[in-house]
Enzyme design. Sequence first.
Site, PDB file in Angstrom:
ATOM      1  N   ALA A   1       0.869  -1.170   0.000  1.00 26.19           N
ATOM      2  CA  ALA A   1       0.000   0.000   0.000  1.00 26.19           C
ATOM      3  C   ALA A   1       0.910   1.225   0.000  1.00 26.19           C
ATOM      4  CB  ALA A   1      -0.875  -0.024   1.237  1.00 26.19           C
TER       5      ALA A   1
ATOM      6  N   GLY B   1       0.603  -4.987   0.823  1.00 27.10           N
ATOM      7  CA  GLY B   1      -0.589  -5.081  -0.030  1.00 27.10           C
ATOM      8  C   GLY B   1      -0.317  -5.788  -1.350  1.00 27.10           C
TER       9      GLY B   1
ATOM     10  N   GLU C   1      -0.485  -9.371  -0.558  1.00 24.06           N
ATOM     11  CA  GLU C   1      -1.906  -9.681  -0.338  1.00 24.06           C
ATOM     12  C   GLU C   1      -2.659  -9.748  -1.670  1.00 24.06           C
ATOM     13  OE1 GLU C   1      -1.904  -6.417   2.497  1.00 24.06           O
ATOM     14  OE2 GLU C   1      -2.807  -7.743   3.983  1.00 24.06           O
TER      15      GLU C   1
ATOM     16  N   GLU D   1       4.735  -5.085   7.207  1.00 27.79           N
ATOM     17  CA  GLU D   1       4.003  -4.034   7.919  1.00 27.79           C
ATOM     18  C   GLU D   1       4.502  -3.830   9.346  1.00 27.79           C
ATOM     19  OE1 GLU D   1       2.652  -6.247   5.901  1.00 27.79           O
ATOM     20  OE2 GLU D   1       1.093  -5.302   4.676  1.00 27.79           O
TER      21      GLU D   1
HETATM   22  N1  DAK Z   1       4.621   3.245  -0.795  1.00 29.22           N
HETATM   23  C1  DAK Z   1       5.029   4.390  -1.363  1.00 29.22           C
HETATM   24  N2  DAK Z   1       6.196   4.539  -2.031  1.00 29.22           N
HETATM   25  C2  DAK Z   1       6.991   3.469  -2.118  1.00 29.22           C
HETATM   26  C3  DAK Z   1       6.628   2.219  -1.551  1.00 29.22           C
HETATM   27  C4  DAK Z   1       5.378   2.119  -0.872  1.00 29.22           C
HETATM   28  N3  DAK Z   1       4.935   0.977  -0.339  1.00 29.22           N
HETATM   29  N4  DAK Z   1       7.645   1.354  -1.798  1.00 29.22           N
HETATM   30  C5  DAK Z   1       8.574   2.033  -2.485  1.00 29.22           C
HETATM   31  N5  DAK Z   1       8.184   3.303  -2.689  1.00 29.22           N
HETATM   32  C6  DAK Z   1       8.900   4.352  -3.402  1.00 29.22           C
HETATM   33  C7  DAK Z   1      10.097   4.843  -2.597  1.00 29.22           C
HETATM   34  O1  DAK Z   1       9.701   5.785  -1.633  1.00 29.22           O
HETATM   35  C8  DAK Z   1      10.956   5.450  -3.690  1.00 29.22           C
HETATM   36  O2  DAK Z   1      10.426   6.708  -4.031  1.00 29.22           O
HETATM   37  P1  DAK Z   1      11.405   7.969  -4.315  1.00 29.22           P
HETATM   38  O3  DAK Z   1      12.230   8.130  -3.104  1.00 29.22           O
HETATM   39  O4  DAK Z   1      12.196   7.534  -5.534  1.00 29.22           O
HETATM   40  O5  DAK Z   1      10.455   9.095  -4.613  1.00 29.22           O
HETATM   41  C9  DAK Z   1      10.705   4.522  -4.868  1.00 29.22           C
HETATM   42  O6  DAK Z   1       9.488   3.841  -4.585  1.00 29.22           O
HETATM   43  C10 DAK Z   1      11.788   3.472  -5.040  1.00 29.22           C
HETATM   44  O7  DAK Z   1      11.949   2.816  -3.785  1.00 29.22           O
HETATM   45  P2  DAK Z   1      13.371   2.647  -3.070  1.00 29.22           P
HETATM   46  O8  DAK Z   1      14.291   3.773  -3.436  1.00 29.22           O
HETATM   47  O9  DAK Z   1      13.095   2.413  -1.627  1.00 29.22           O
HETATM   48  O10 DAK Z   1      13.908   1.327  -3.764  1.00 29.22           O
HETATM   49  P3  DAK Z   1      14.893   0.244  -3.152  1.00 29.22           P
HETATM   50  O11 DAK Z   1      15.234  -0.656  -4.265  1.00 29.22           O
HETATM   51  O12 DAK Z   1      16.000   0.875  -2.391  1.00 29.22           O
HETATM   52  O13 DAK Z   1      14.016  -0.563  -2.102  1.00 29.22           O
HETATM   53  C11 DAK Z   1      12.019  -1.702  -1.345  1.00 29.22           C
HETATM   54  C12 DAK Z   1      12.910  -1.301  -2.555  1.00 29.22           C
HETATM   55  C13 DAK Z   1      10.763  -2.378  -1.899  1.00 29.22           C
HETATM   56  C14 DAK Z   1      12.778  -2.716  -0.479  1.00 29.22           C
HETATM   57  C15 DAK Z   1      11.688  -0.446  -0.522  1.00 29.22           C
HETATM   58  O14 DAK Z   1      11.177   0.533  -1.429  1.00 29.22           O
HETATM   59  C16 DAK Z   1      10.674  -0.698   0.550  1.00 29.22           C
HETATM   60  O15 DAK Z   1      11.000  -1.248   1.588  1.00 29.22           O
HETATM   61  N6  DAK Z   1       9.428  -0.276   0.274  1.00 29.22           N
HETATM   62  C17 DAK Z   1       8.350  -0.382   1.241  1.00 29.22           C
HETATM   63  C18 DAK Z   1       7.882  -1.796   1.308  1.00 29.22           C
HETATM   64  C19 DAK Z   1       6.786  -1.958   2.362  1.00 29.22           C
HETATM   65  O16 DAK Z   1       7.036  -1.698   3.545  1.00 29.22           O
HETATM   66  N7  DAK Z   1       5.626  -2.377   1.907  1.00 29.22           N
HETATM   67  C20 DAK Z   1       4.508  -2.554   2.786  1.00 29.22           C
HETATM   68  C21 DAK Z   1       3.723  -1.298   2.735  1.00 29.22           C
HETATM   69  S1  DAK Z   1       2.514  -1.288   4.005  1.00 29.22           S
HETATM   70  C22 DAK Z   1      -4.364  -1.095   6.172  1.00 29.22           C
HETATM   71  C23 DAK Z   1      -4.488  -1.241   4.836  1.00 29.22           C
HETATM   72  C24 DAK Z   1      -3.440  -1.739   4.128  1.00 29.22           C
HETATM   73  C25 DAK Z   1      -2.251  -2.057   4.733  1.00 29.22           C
HETATM   74  C26 DAK Z   1      -2.136  -1.915   6.096  1.00 29.22           C
HETATM   75  C27 DAK Z   1      -3.204  -1.453   6.825  1.00 29.22           C
HETATM   76  N8  DAK Z   1      -5.462  -0.546   6.910  1.00 29.22           N
HETATM   77  C28 DAK Z   1      -5.924   0.738   6.455  1.00 29.22           C
HETATM   78  C29 DAK Z   1      -5.822  -1.038   8.167  1.00 29.22           C
HETATM   79  C30 DAK Z   1      -1.151  -2.477   3.938  1.00 29.22           C
HETATM   80  C31 DAK Z   1       0.055  -1.977   4.245  1.00 29.22           C
HETATM   81  C32 DAK Z   1       1.200  -2.077   3.383  1.00 29.22           C
HETATM   82  O17 DAK Z   1       1.187  -2.635   2.307  1.00 29.22           O
END
Ligand code: DAK
Length: 263
Positions: A66, A111, A114, A134
């Site tokens: 997400a 997400g 998921e 998360e």
């Molecule tokens: N959201 C927004 N931007 C993201 C992103 C994300 N999930 N993942 C990556 N990006 C963006 C980065 O900020 C970066 O943007 P700029 O800085 O270039 O503007 C660009 O994509 C490239 O990412 P990186 O520079 O970080 O690339 P790397 O190769 O160094 O790293 C990575 C790749 C996938 C390991 C890293 O980007 C990362 O850790 N990303 C986050 C992964 C993550 O934590 N995903 C889970 C998200 S939380 C709910 C509803 C839904 C959910 C929860 C609760 N309710 C409302 C109750 C679901 C939650 C999630 O999915």
Amino acid sequence: MAYEHILVEATEGIATITFNRPKALNALNRALLGELACALEGVAADEAIRVLVLTGAGAKSFVAGADITEINRLNPLEAKFFARQGLATINRLGELPIPVIAAVNGFALGGGCEMALGCDFVYAAESAKFGLPEINLGIIPGFGGTQRLSRRIGIGRAKELIFTGRMLSAREALEMGLVNRVCAPEALMTECLAIARLIASKGRVSLRAAKQVIQQGLDGDLATGLALETDAFALCLASQDAREGTTAFLEKRPASFQGTLTS
Ligand code: DAK
């Protein structure tokens, strides 16, 4: 219809929806989820489409979760709406009358994992990475991950992954049964389209019935699931596809399913 955050294509009965926000690694924001919901209704309404494939734009990511920028700003009411929107859209994948294949070409995190879990099965590139990170953000999965991951890979493994936020390689995901097949990155779409074409060549009525019964039987008791199977089996027998399939076998020729929904 023109979309901003997804690409929708359909050729020879196979639709492909591509998450298309490569600069944000295809993270799911509300606008993308709205577009996806709309595209899924279009796919469901189009009788020419037999199989749907979901994938991500670019070589790096299927969906990196997400959109954290949006999550960071949500108040609890907006969070509830966002979770419902994502859940409803992912649930819809299971309700569609056609098989849905996830072609995971890179990160499938949060997400994104998921979303893949909501598909009927997953093919992954060797470079793909799966996880529910998360916990590292101080939240928990909100689009069904706590429930679907444990059903797919077992409760102990799911708890370990959700408690640690650890990422899995495509090979580990294969061993755990999260992924059906691992492909060279450049072969991923070819292999997905090949399996999609094979599935699309089967009878539409029996495909619908098989998906529905497996899906609906999953959360009930065995007796209820078996009763659903019996009813669906009987319904299949009323279809032209069943007549064609059984007759073709007896005539020692390949079946040619027309997929008509009339009996
Ligand atoms: N959201 C927004 N931007 C993201 C992103 C994300 N999930 N993942 C990556 N990006 C963006 C980065 O900020 C970066 O943007 P700029 O800085 O270039 O503007 C660009 O994509 C490239 O990412 P990186 O520079 O970080 O690339 P790397 O190769 O160094 O790293 C990575 C790749 C996938 C390991 C890293 O980007 C990362 O850790 N990303 C986050 C992964 C993550 O934590 N995903 C889970 C998200 S939380 C709910 C509803 C839904 C959910 C929860 C609760 N309710 C409302 C109750 C679901 C939650 C999630 O999915």
